[in-house]
Design a protein around this motif. Structure first.
Motif, PDB file in Angstrom:
ATOM      1  N   GLN A   1      97.290  25.061  37.778  1.00 52.19           N
ATOM      2  CA  GLN A   1      96.493  25.948  36.954  1.00 52.19           C
ATOM      3  C   GLN A   1      95.919  27.041  37.820  1.00 52.19           C
ATOM      4  O   GLN A   1      95.345  26.799  38.873  1.00 52.19           O
TER       5      GLN A   1
ATOM      6  N   PHE B   1      96.324  28.946  31.855  1.00 48.32           N
ATOM      7  CA  PHE B   1      94.964  28.609  31.442  1.00 48.32           C
ATOM      8  C   PHE B   1      94.390  27.481  32.283  1.00 48.32           C
ATOM      9  O   PHE B   1      95.121  26.619  32.755  1.00 48.32           O
ATOM     10  N   GLY B   2      93.065  27.477  32.415  1.00 43.57           N
ATOM     11  CA  GLY B   2      92.379  26.362  33.041  1.00 43.57           C
ATOM     12  C   GLY B   2      92.104  25.265  32.026  1.00 43.57           C
ATOM     13  O   GLY B   2      92.614  25.290  30.905  1.00 43.57           O
ATOM     14  N   LYS B   3      91.266  24.307  32.413  1.00 42.39           N
ATOM     15  CA  LYS B   3      90.965  23.176  31.529  1.00 42.39           C
ATOM     16  C   LYS B   3      89.899  23.514  30.501  1.00 42.39           C
ATOM     17  O   LYS B   3      89.715  22.778  29.541  1.00 42.39           O
TER      18      LYS B   3
ATOM     19  N   TYR C   1     103.321  26.490  24.638  1.00 50.97           N
ATOM     20  CA  TYR C   1     102.394  25.729  25.465  1.00 50.97           C
ATOM     21  C   TYR C   1     102.261  24.328  24.878  1.00 50.97           C
ATOM     22  O   TYR C   1     102.460  24.111  23.687  1.00 50.97           O
TER      23      TYR C   1
ATOM     24  N   GLY D   1      91.282  17.530  25.521  1.00 52.22           N
ATOM     25  CA  GLY D   1      90.374  17.789  26.628  1.00 52.22           C
ATOM     26  C   GLY D   1      90.960  18.619  27.749  1.00 52.22           C
ATOM     27  O   GLY D   1      90.294  18.860  28.760  1.00 52.22           O
ATOM     28  N   GLN D   2      92.189  19.061  27.574  1.00 53.28           N
ATOM     29  CA  GLN D   2      92.859  19.865  28.595  1.00 53.28           C
ATOM     30  C   GLN D   2      93.136  21.257  28.066  1.00 53.28           C
ATOM     31  O   GLN D   2      93.113  21.503  26.867  1.00 53.28           O
ATOM     32  N   GLY D   3      93.421  22.160  28.989  1.00 53.02           N
ATOM     33  CA  GLY D   3      93.835  23.489  28.581  1.00 53.02           C
ATOM     34  C   GLY D   3      95.303  23.520  28.236  1.00 53.02           C
ATOM     35  O   GLY D   3      96.046  22.578  28.534  1.00 53.02           O
ATOM     36  N   PRO D   4      95.749  24.590  27.619  1.00 54.63           N
ATOM     37  CA  PRO D   4      97.174  24.722  27.309  1.00 54.63           C
ATOM     38  C   PRO D   4      98.002  24.783  28.584  1.00 54.63           C
ATOM     39  O   PRO D   4      97.661  25.520  29.520  1.00 54.63           O
ATOM     40  N   GLU D   5      99.081  24.013  28.613  1.00 51.43           N
ATOM     41  CA  GLU D   5      99.996  24.015  29.746  1.00 51.43           C
ATOM     42  C   GLU D   5     101.232  24.827  29.375  1.00 51.43           C
ATOM     43  O   GLU D   5     101.875  24.573  28.359  1.00 51.43           O
TER      44      GLU D   5
END
Lengths: 116, 107
Positions: free
Chosen positions: B2, B97-99, A35, A40-44
Motif C-alpha cells: 500500500q 489506497f491505504g487501510k 479492486y 476493515g481494509q482498504g480497496p486492493e
C-alpha cells in the motif's frame, strides 16, 4: 443514472463454483479499474484497463481470476473455482484521464461475494 | 503493498467537533486524493491536492500536504452524523489506497 453500475450487488456461491461480475463504467470513461476489499481494509488493486487493453494486473490476481473488457465499454471479472478466501466486496471504478489530467476515480457500489 | 497509510485507524468524536486524520506515503507523488466510503458502498472522491500545493479547502474540508515528510492530513470541521464513514487517501501511483480511517460521529 450515469454513474458506474455493478451487477449483481450480492452473490452467494458454494466453494468451487465459478462466478462472474459485470461493471458498466461511465460512458465516456476509457479507464476501468477492479479492486477487492475485505472488511476493515482498504480497496486492493486488482487490475485496470485502458479501453479494451488490460494494462496491469496485481500479483493478487491469481490464475483463477480473469477480467475482460472486450469492446472497451463494460467489463467482466470472473473467478473460477471459488474459495472461501475470495469472499469480499469487488469494486469497479472508472476514470477519464484524457479529459481530466488529474485522474479521479468514480466507483460503483460494488458486488459483495460470499463463498460458503 | 500500500502506498498510503492512514492514521488513526479509528476515530470517534462528538458531533460538532473537528476530525483530523493523517496519511503517510512512500514515494514521490504528483497529487494525493482523499476518498470517503459509507458502509457497504463504493468510494466517493472528496478532494485532491497537487504536489506543489500545501493546503486546499473545500467546504468543511481542509487538506494539507507536506512533501518533505511525505504526509497529508484531512480536517473535517464542525462534524455531522453524516460524516460517519471510512476515509482513504490515494496517491497517483496506480491509485493505491491505504487501510483507511474509520470515523464515527457521536450524537
Amino acid at each position: 443514472d450515469t454513474g458506474v453500475s455493478q451487477d449483481p450487488r450480492h452473490k452467494i456461491t458454494k466453494r468451487g463454483q465459478n462466478v462472474t461480475f459485470r461493471c458498466d463504467p461511465i460512458s465516456e470513461h476509457n479507464r476501468l479499474y477492479w479492486y477487492r476489499q475485505t472488511l476493515g481494509q482498504g480497496p486492493e488493486f486488482l487490475t485496470y484497463f485502458q479501453n479494451e487493453a488490460q494494462l496491469e494486473k496485481s500479483r493478487l490476481l491469481s490464475d483463477r481470476f480473469s477480467a475482460e473488457r472486450p469492446k472497451g465499454s463494460f467489463s467482466t471479472l470472473e473467478i473460477q473455482r471459488t474459495e472461501q478466501g475470495d469472499s469480499a466486496m469487488y469494486l469497479c471504478a472508472s476514470s477519464s484521464p484524457d479529459r481530466d489530467p488529474i485522474e479521479k476515480l468514480f466507483f460503483g457500489s460494488g458486488t459483495q461475494l460470499s463463498v460458503l | 503493498s500500500q502506498q498510503g497509510e492512514e492514521d488513526p485507524q479509528a476515530l470517534s468524536i462528538q458531533e460538532g467537533e473537528n476530525a483530523t486524520m493523517n496519511c503517510s506515503y512512500k514515494t514521490s507523488i504528483n497529487n494525493l486524493q482523499w476518498y470517503r466510503q459509507n458502509s457497504g458502498r463504493g468510494l466517493v472522491h472528496l478532494i485532491l491536492i497537487r504536489s506543489n500545493e500545501r493546503e486546499k479547502h473545500s467546504g468543511r474540508l481542509r487538506v494539507t500536504l507536506d512533501t518533505s515528510k511525505k504526509s497529508s492530513s484531512l480536517l473535517i470541521t464542525a462534524s455531522r452524523a453524516a460524516d460517519t464513514a471510512s476515509y482513504f487517501c490515494a496517491t497517483d501511483d496506480k491509485i493505491i489506497f491505504g487501510k483507511g480511517t474509520r470515523l464515527h460521529i457521536l450524537p
